[in-house]
Scaffold this motif. Structure first.
Motif, PDB file in Angstrom:
ATOM      1  N   UNK A  45      -4.197  46.030  52.778  1.00  0.00           N
ATOM      2  CA  UNK A  45      -4.848  45.885  51.481  1.00  0.00           C
ATOM      3  C   UNK A  45      -5.413  44.487  51.318  1.00  0.00           C
ATOM      4  N   UNK A  46      -4.604  43.492  51.661  1.00  0.00           N
ATOM      5  CA  UNK A  46      -5.073  42.109  51.600  1.00  0.00           C
ATOM      6  C   UNK A  46      -6.190  41.870  52.611  1.00  0.00           C
ATOM      7  N   UNK A  47      -6.058  42.427  53.805  1.00  0.00           N
ATOM      8  CA  UNK A  47      -7.067  42.272  54.861  1.00  0.00           C
ATOM      9  C   UNK A  47      -8.412  42.873  54.450  1.00  0.00           C
ATOM     10  N   UNK A  48      -8.369  43.991  53.707  1.00  0.00           N
ATOM     11  CA  UNK A  48      -9.601  44.671  53.307  1.00  0.00           C
ATOM     12  C   UNK A  48     -10.471  43.808  52.408  1.00  0.00           C
ATOM     13  N   UNK A  49      -9.835  42.927  51.635  1.00  0.00           N
ATOM     14  CA  UNK A  49     -10.616  42.136  50.679  1.00  0.00           C
ATOM     15  C   UNK A  49     -10.670  40.658  51.027  1.00  0.00           C
ATOM     16  N   UNK A  68     -10.422  48.709  45.898  1.00  0.00           N
ATOM     17  CA  UNK A  68     -11.100  48.981  44.628  1.00  0.00           C
ATOM     18  C   UNK A  68     -10.697  47.959  43.559  1.00  0.00           C
ATOM     19  N   UNK A  69      -9.398  47.736  43.432  1.00  0.00           N
ATOM     20  CA  UNK A  69      -8.919  46.784  42.421  1.00  0.00           C
ATOM     21  C   UNK A  69      -9.478  45.394  42.692  1.00  0.00           C
ATOM     22  N   UNK A  98     -10.115  39.905  42.437  1.00  0.00           N
ATOM     23  CA  UNK A  98      -9.521  39.692  43.752  1.00  0.00           C
ATOM     24  C   UNK A  98      -8.021  39.461  43.654  1.00  0.00           C
ATOM     25  N   UNK A  99      -7.584  38.672  42.708  1.00  0.00           N
ATOM     26  CA  UNK A  99      -6.173  38.309  42.638  1.00  0.00           C
ATOM     27  C   UNK A  99      -5.306  39.460  42.119  1.00  0.00           C
ATOM     28  N   UNK A 112     -20.085  53.148  46.351  1.00  0.00           N
ATOM     29  CA  UNK A 112     -18.686  52.928  46.685  1.00  0.00           C
ATOM     30  C   UNK A 112     -18.457  51.471  47.086  1.00  0.00           C
ATOM     31  N   UNK A 113     -17.246  50.951  46.899  1.00  0.00           N
ATOM     32  CA  UNK A 113     -16.940  49.582  47.338  1.00  0.00           C
ATOM     33  C   UNK A 113     -17.004  49.470  48.854  1.00  0.00           C
TER      34      UNK A 113
END
Length: 573
Positions: free
Chosen positions: A35-39, A171-172, A178-179, A276-277
């Motif tokens: 999840x962290x890697x994706x953003x 998405x979030x 981001x945070x 889509x993101x």
């Protein structure tokens, strides 16, 4: 773990219940990590106005490469810590606690929190990742035919976490903040840690420190390596070369391909009327693994029954070749995007590339984990798993380096035009009034010693060259690029001009909306597109070469394993 303990393990679906404890622990750990890697890269190079750090794409890819390398290189001290001091079980516990803390700190909007959070995650993954994988192998007796399928189940858990995280955290992060995304990843890790602590009763005797175990186990720790064990270690170290190449290509997903999805992929789904993101593409690989995992495993089982080659080294070689061929599709995407000015490629190129990456990964990665537990001497079990993940880390650094090389050299500029001059060609009076970032597009070419950037859109033709200033170095770089492209008045290229206001200048209220203190970069669309196209072809060539190299020397390498993969035990007796 003693043979008696192994025989008495509670079972679920034909496997020890401990496997499913580790399955769910790793699922949530991977949820947090992926999840962290994706953003991460998107956050780093997003503008400050959009909550990001405002770094260049090259800088973002460089940090991504270092971070993902260190995450896995720390598996070596993590393995040593387990083998020499704590044991795998306690080291995994420590790693989980560090990860919960690291992901939670990332939710704080401050640079100290950003670096501290990444540092704690690096330490946490280093403790957890090699040892939890080794514990999976420790659930089975030597030669237990369920070992490979156990690792496949474990691998599916990894990818369920990765799939959900890219959709939810992605998405979030992109749409809300981001945070908030980083904080959500921390919640996922907290759940994983809770599962691991609850499931300790199903891991009795698994991953304990051998230094305090039975006299038999302690004797194993002191016993020197045999000739066979040394030969197997040689094979392991050689196999790490293909691992480095594999992940050097595969990990473009979180870096270069992530940026490509954001900037050069049409993210519109027409029949739904929505966009889509970009980070959602990070879930495609995991989804394909869940769908095709058993199919690929079944294919290799059928090949084995037919007497075909199914050794782990062969699977790794074939997987690397298949995965690398996915970048041919990305070269096709690059051609489509380059077909028109500021063009974008269909998202199906990316989906197809990720499909081939997934099939390649299913051939190579799960068997690599199992391969290590088969060949590594008991006394070096966690350390060798750590070396494997360190090789993965070096591959990740290679991925970042290749990603950096795909980016054209940044040409730095400063805005010297007044807001009144810029606004008619930008329709951005509101942006300038709020000191926000903005982008200008223009045709660009070189005539004599002068560079022209002509905007032919609303407001009539205007030479943007008069809007910006370049120092001598930037002027030389830009002129050189245009000369290489033969960019003349009759053969104009296309420029993307990105401008941001200085952070310190924004803090002074008197400067608000004055249009001053803006700087940024000029990117020539055609130059960048060609760089990416060549990068995709290079990755294909690199992976195919190393895959074929393993196949050529396969027989010699198999001799050095001394039949480790042929040993099968009937666990029903």
């Amino acid at each position: 773990m003693s043979s008696k303990t192994l025989d008495n393990q509670p079972q679920l679906f034909g496997h020890p219940i401990g496997l499913f404890v580790l399955f769910f622990t790793e699922l949530w750990e991977r949820f947090s990590y992926y999840g962290m890697r994706a953003i991460l890269v998107l956050y780093i190079y997003s503008s400050i106005e959009k909550g990001g750090l405002g770094w260049t794409k090259s800088e973002a890819l460089e940090l991504y490469g270092w971070y993902t390398m260190l995450v896995y290189v720390m598996s070596i001290p993590g393995g040593i810590l387990a083998d020499k001091m704590l044991g795998q079980k306690k080291t995994v516990m420590l790693g989980g606690l560090l990860l919960v803390l690291g992901h939670s700190i990332l939710a704080v909007e401050a640079m100290w929190a950003f670096y501290a959070g990444l540092g704690l995650i690096i330490l946490g993954v280093g403790c957890l990742k090699p040892n939890i994988s080794t514990m999976v192998g420790g659930l089975y007796k030597k030669g237990d035919p369920r070992r490979d399928s156990g690792f496949t189940i474990f691998y599916i858990g990894i990818n369920i976490g990765a799939f959900l995280s890219a959709l939810i955290v992605g998405y979030v992060g992109e749409k809300i903040g981001w945070h908030y995304g980083f904080g959500l990843a921390g919640i996922g890790m907290l759940i994983g840690q809770a599962v691991y602590m609850w499931g300790q009763k199903y891991l009795v005797g698994v991953g304990d420190y051998l230094g305090t175990s039975s006299a038999e186990d302690q004797a194993l720790m002191k016993k020197p390596l045999t000739k066979i064990e040394k030969d197997r270690m040689i094979v392991l170290f050689l196999s790490f070369l293909i691992i480095i190449v594999f992940w050097g290509a595969f990990e473009q997903a979180g870096g270069l391909l992530n940026i490509y999805a954001k900037e050069k992929t049409d993210l519109t789904i027409a029949f739904l009327g929505t966009t889509i993101p970009a980070s959602w593409f990070q879930s495609v690989n995991a989804l394909f693994i869940i769908i095709f995992g058993t199919t690929v495993a079944g294919y290799w089982i059928r090949q084995k029954r037919r007497g075909k080659e199914v050794s782990s080294l062969f699977k790794m070689a074939i997987g690397t070749i298949i995965m690398g061929s996915g970048f041919l599709l990305m070269a096709g995407a690059s051609n489509q995007a380059g077909g028109e000015a500021y063009g974008k490629a269909s998202m199906w190129w990316l989906v197809g590339a990720y499909l081939l990456h997934t099939i390649g990964e299913l051939c190579a990665s799960p068997v690599a984990l199992s391969f290590i537990t088969k060949l590594a001497p008991v006394k070096y079990g966690a350390i060798m798993m750590g070396v494997y993940f360190a090789a993965t880390g070096i591959g990740n650094k290679l991925a970042g380096t290749i990603g950096e090389a795909s980016q054209a050299e940044a040409v730095e500029i400063n805005l010297i035009a007044s807001p009144a001059e810029v606004t008619p060609y930008l329709s951005a009076d509101t942006l300038i009034a709020m000191d926000m970032d903005f982008v200008l597009k223009a045709n660009i070419y070189k005539e004599g010693d002068k560079v022209f950037m002509i905007n032919n859109q609303e407001g009539g033709a205007k030479d943007f060259s008069n809007f910006i200033s370049l120092d001598a170095k930037a002027q030389g770089i830009l002129a050189g690029m245009l000369a290489d492209e033969n960019a003349t008045k009759d053969n104009q290229q296309h420029a993307i001009i990105r401008l941001s206001k200085d952070v310190e200048a924004k803090k002074v209220k008197a400067n608000t909306g004055d249009g001053k203190n803006y700087s940024g970069t000029v990117e020539i669309f055609e130059v960048q597109n060609k760089r990416e196209f060549k990068t995709f072809l290079f990755i294909t060539a690199l992976t195919v070469f190393f895959g074929l190299l393993i196949i050529v020397f396969l027989k010699k390498l198999k001799v050095l394993t001394h039949g480790a993969e042929e040993i099968e035990m009937d666990t029903t007796h």
